[in-house]
Design a protein around this motif. Sequence first.
Motif, short mmCIF file in Angstrom:
data_model
loop_
_atom_site.label_atom_id
_atom_site.label_comp_id
_atom_site.label_asym_id
_atom_site.label_seq_id
_atom_site.Cartn_x
_atom_site.Cartn_y
_atom_site.Cartn_z
N VAL A 141 -37.11 -24.57 -108.63
CA VAL A 141 -37.86 -23.31 -108.61
C VAL A 141 -38.78 -23.35 -107.39
N PHE A 142 -39.51 -24.45 -107.24
CA PHE A 142 -40.31 -24.74 -106.05
C PHE A 142 -40.05 -26.19 -105.69
N LYS A 143 -40.19 -26.51 -104.43
CA LYS A 143 -39.94 -27.88 -103.99
C LYS A 143 -40.87 -28.84 -104.72
N GLY A 144 -40.30 -29.95 -105.17
CA GLY A 144 -41.03 -30.90 -106.00
C GLY A 144 -40.72 -30.75 -107.47
N HIS B 124 -32.48 -37.89 -106.19
CA HIS B 124 -33.75 -38.34 -105.63
C HIS B 124 -34.66 -38.72 -106.80
N LEU B 125 -34.61 -40.02 -107.15
CA LEU B 125 -35.39 -40.52 -108.28
C LEU B 125 -36.86 -40.57 -107.90
N VAL B 126 -37.71 -40.20 -108.85
CA VAL B 126 -39.15 -40.31 -108.64
C VAL B 126 -39.77 -41.32 -109.59
N LEU B 127 -39.09 -41.65 -110.68
CA LEU B 127 -39.61 -42.66 -111.59
C LEU B 127 -38.52 -43.14 -112.51
N GLU B 128 -38.69 -44.38 -112.96
CA GLU B 128 -37.80 -44.97 -113.96
C GLU B 128 -38.64 -45.84 -114.88
N VAL C 127 -36.11 -41.33 -117.14
CA VAL C 127 -35.89 -41.28 -115.69
C VAL C 127 -36.35 -39.90 -115.22
N GLY C 128 -36.97 -39.86 -114.04
CA GLY C 128 -37.37 -38.60 -113.44
C GLY C 128 -36.74 -38.46 -112.07
N PHE C 129 -36.23 -37.26 -111.77
CA PHE C 129 -35.60 -37.02 -110.48
C PHE C 129 -35.79 -35.55 -110.11
N LEU C 130 -35.65 -35.27 -108.80
CA LEU C 130 -35.80 -33.91 -108.33
C LEU C 130 -34.64 -33.03 -108.79
N ASP C 131 -34.96 -31.81 -109.18
CA ASP C 131 -33.95 -30.82 -109.52
C ASP C 131 -33.24 -30.42 -108.22
N ILE C 132 -31.92 -30.33 -108.24
CA ILE C 132 -31.19 -29.99 -107.01
C ILE C 132 -31.29 -28.50 -106.68
N ASP D 101 -40.48 -39.10 -102.26
CA ASP D 101 -41.41 -40.14 -101.81
C ASP D 101 -42.86 -39.76 -102.10
N LYS D 102 -43.23 -38.52 -101.81
CA LYS D 102 -44.60 -38.05 -102.05
C LYS D 102 -44.95 -38.14 -103.54
N LEU D 103 -44.01 -37.72 -104.37
CA LEU D 103 -44.28 -37.75 -105.80
C LEU D 103 -44.34 -39.17 -106.34
N ARG D 104 -43.46 -40.03 -105.87
CA ARG D 104 -43.53 -41.46 -106.27
C ARG D 104 -44.89 -42.03 -105.89
N GLY D 105 -45.36 -41.71 -104.69
CA GLY D 105 -46.67 -42.20 -104.24
C GLY D 105 -47.80 -41.71 -105.11
N ALA D 106 -47.77 -40.43 -105.45
CA ALA D 106 -48.82 -39.87 -106.32
C ALA D 106 -48.76 -40.49 -107.71
N LEU D 107 -47.57 -40.75 -108.23
CA LEU D 107 -47.44 -41.40 -109.54
C LEU D 107 -47.98 -42.82 -109.50
#
Length: 139
Positions: free
Chosen positions: A34-37, A17-21, A26-31, A130-136
């Motif tokens: 520790v906490f969601k996000g 789940h990529l959040v930025l490139e 590259v940034g992606f969610l940890d599978i 999606d939420k994090l991509r939007g905030a970025l």
Amino acid sequence: MTDCLFCKIIAGTTPAHLVLETPEVVGFLDIRPVFKGHTLIVPREHIATMVELPDELTVPLFGTARSVAAAVRNAFGAQGSFVAVNNVVSQSVPHLHVHVVPRTKGDGLRGFFWPRTKYADDTEAAEYADKLRGALAEG
């Protein structure tokens, strides 16, 4: 590096789940967040640890980590974040990665004990990305 999980994610041969490139990172969610996000920021180039990080990638990598640390507040209503880098010890994938973990007072995270959680399913993980991509994108 063909056997590196993060290199495979960067190449698009392993799903994430990529959040930025950017051209450098590259940034992606940890599978296993520790906490969601919980997001991992990695250099596109295979670099094993922070010790080997070339100077020209320091600002792109850590500047992106700073942007994600700011974005998790807006994306998830976090009060702050925990940002960390492991070098060899506790580094489950031998590719440099910066952890950005959303934090809220009283969330239960203490010291360096990192309990892990799971997303309910792939759809929930995609919603967090999606939420994090939007905030970025909002800056």
